[in-house]
Design an enzyme around this catalytic site. Sequence first.
Site, PDB file in Angstrom:
ATOM      1  N   ASP A   6      -9.987  10.696  -6.997  1.00  0.00           N
ATOM      2  CA  ASP A   6      -8.967   9.750  -6.522  1.00  0.00           C
ATOM      3  C   ASP A   6      -9.671   8.583  -5.846  1.00  0.00           C
ATOM      4  O   ASP A   6     -10.277   8.749  -4.785  1.00  0.00           O
ATOM      5  CB  ASP A   6      -8.012  10.438  -5.549  1.00  0.00           C
ATOM      6  CG  ASP A   6      -7.042   9.453  -4.918  1.00  0.00           C
ATOM      7  OD1 ASP A   6      -6.530   8.586  -5.651  1.00  0.00           O
ATOM      8  OD2 ASP A   6      -6.805   9.547  -3.692  1.00  0.00           O
ATOM      9  N   THR A   7      -9.590   7.414  -6.463  1.00  0.00           N
ATOM     10  CA  THR A   7     -10.234   6.223  -5.919  1.00  0.00           C
ATOM     11  C   THR A   7      -9.194   5.308  -5.297  1.00  0.00           C
ATOM     12  O   THR A   7      -8.308   4.808  -5.990  1.00  0.00           O
ATOM     13  CB  THR A   7     -10.992   5.455  -7.019  1.00  0.00           C
ATOM     14  OG1 THR A   7     -12.016   6.281  -7.546  1.00  0.00           O
ATOM     15  CG2 THR A   7     -11.624   4.198  -6.454  1.00  0.00           C
ATOM     16  N   GLY A   8      -9.307   5.090  -3.999  1.00  0.00           N
ATOM     17  CA  GLY A   8      -8.455   4.143  -3.305  1.00  0.00           C
ATOM     18  C   GLY A   8      -9.241   2.895  -2.952  1.00  0.00           C
ATOM     19  O   GLY A   8     -10.421   2.756  -3.295  1.00  0.00           O
ATOM     20  N   ASN A   9      -8.615   2.005  -2.245  1.00  0.00           N
ATOM     21  CA  ASN A   9      -9.293   0.768  -1.849  1.00  0.00           C
ATOM     22  C   ASN A   9     -10.361   1.005  -0.790  1.00  0.00           C
ATOM     23  O   ASN A   9     -11.299   0.220  -0.663  1.00  0.00           O
ATOM     24  CB  ASN A   9      -8.266  -0.234  -1.328  1.00  0.00           C
ATOM     25  CG  ASN A   9      -7.324  -0.692  -2.422  1.00  0.00           C
ATOM     26  OD1 ASN A   9      -7.756  -1.201  -3.438  1.00  0.00           O
ATOM     27  ND2 ASN A   9      -6.033  -0.481  -2.219  1.00  0.00           N
ATOM     28  N   ASP A 109      -1.723   6.513  -7.804  1.00  0.00           N
ATOM     29  CA  ASP A 109      -1.683   7.428  -6.668  1.00  0.00           C
ATOM     30  C   ASP A 109      -0.249   7.786  -6.305  1.00  0.00           C
ATOM     31  O   ASP A 109       0.045   8.917  -5.898  1.00  0.00           O
ATOM     32  CB  ASP A 109      -2.408   6.825  -5.464  1.00  0.00           C
ATOM     33  CG  ASP A 109      -1.895   5.440  -5.089  1.00  0.00           C
ATOM     34  OD1 ASP A 109      -1.395   4.713  -5.976  1.00  0.00           O
ATOM     35  OD2 ASP A 109      -1.997   5.077  -3.906  1.00  0.00           O
ATOM     36  N   THR A 132      -4.415   2.675   2.786  1.00  0.00           N
ATOM     37  CA  THR A 132      -4.670   1.256   3.036  1.00  0.00           C
ATOM     38  C   THR A 132      -3.350   0.512   3.177  1.00  0.00           C
ATOM     39  O   THR A 132      -3.191  -0.365   4.033  1.00  0.00           O
ATOM     40  CB  THR A 132      -5.506   0.657   1.890  1.00  0.00           C
ATOM     41  OG1 THR A 132      -6.717   1.417   1.750  1.00  0.00           O
ATOM     42  CG2 THR A 132      -5.860  -0.790   2.175  1.00  0.00           C
ATOM     43  N   THR A 184      -4.835  -5.303  27.433  1.00  0.00           N
ATOM     44  CA  THR A 184      -4.743  -5.760  26.044  1.00  0.00           C
ATOM     45  C   THR A 184      -4.856  -4.615  25.047  1.00  0.00           C
ATOM     46  O   THR A 184      -4.084  -4.527  24.089  1.00  0.00           O
ATOM     47  CB  THR A 184      -5.835  -6.811  25.760  1.00  0.00           C
ATOM     48  OG1 THR A 184      -5.671  -7.909  26.659  1.00  0.00           O
ATOM     49  CG2 THR A 184      -5.740  -7.320  24.329  1.00  0.00           C
TER      50      THR A 184
END
EC number: 2.7.1.33
Length: 259
Positions: A6-9, A109, A132, A184
């Site tokens: 499984d290739t994601g960004n 995906d 992502t 902050t």
Amino acid sequence: MLLCIDTGNTNTVFSVWDGEKFVGLWRISTDHRRTADEYFVWLSTLISLQKLELNIDACIISSTAPRVVFNLRVLCNRYFDTRPLVVGKPDCLLPVAPRVDFGTVVGPDRLVNTWGAFERHGPDLIVVDFGTATTFDVVDTDGAYVGGVIAPGVNLSLEALHMGAASLPHVDVTMPAKVIGTNTVACIQSGIFWGYIGLVQGVVDKIRLERGRPMKVIATGGLAPLFDQGFDLFDAIEDDLTMHGLRLIHDYNKEMGNG
């Protein structure tokens, strides 16, 4: 054995299955410059460290990063002597076709997660993937993907805030002790955390209203547990949902005589 990729960004994940038995999972950053040889050396080293045998005879790939697919195909061809199935390509059959507007390309995906969730949890689902992008996928009564929602991912939002406002630091997301921040970092953490809690609650409620029926919510992705701290947002969290779905789609193709 089956190799699921499984290739994601952001990351590329490899898992090995022996039939329905899960053998192992390994993760590497996504880089389109990485060669098939580099993938093999990395993967075979990790597998040997776990004293496992690399007896791969089938491969299936899901990728939202098209430039990476070529080298993954070469990996499967050269080192495992197999032609991989690639989800979303015409030669990879799906158990149920997505029902979306003509010409729409659905991320592989999302298709994989849809079927993996349906097999485990049945019909009428909302699959929330904290990747992502944060995606909401609607699963119909027969397991078909029928649309969804795409929003910026948690880390992407943090990065955009830091890059777009020079005076704001990059912070790690965590559950703040209170909503009103007094510095902050605390203000940013509160905005991201409670903002995404509200996003999930609001989108899920509107999907249920639009569908007009009860729907279970299944979460996946590395940040899913962060948002499951007593808020009853999810009916289940599935760490290996994509890999489970990939195995199921491979098995379906095998049953149909395809691969």
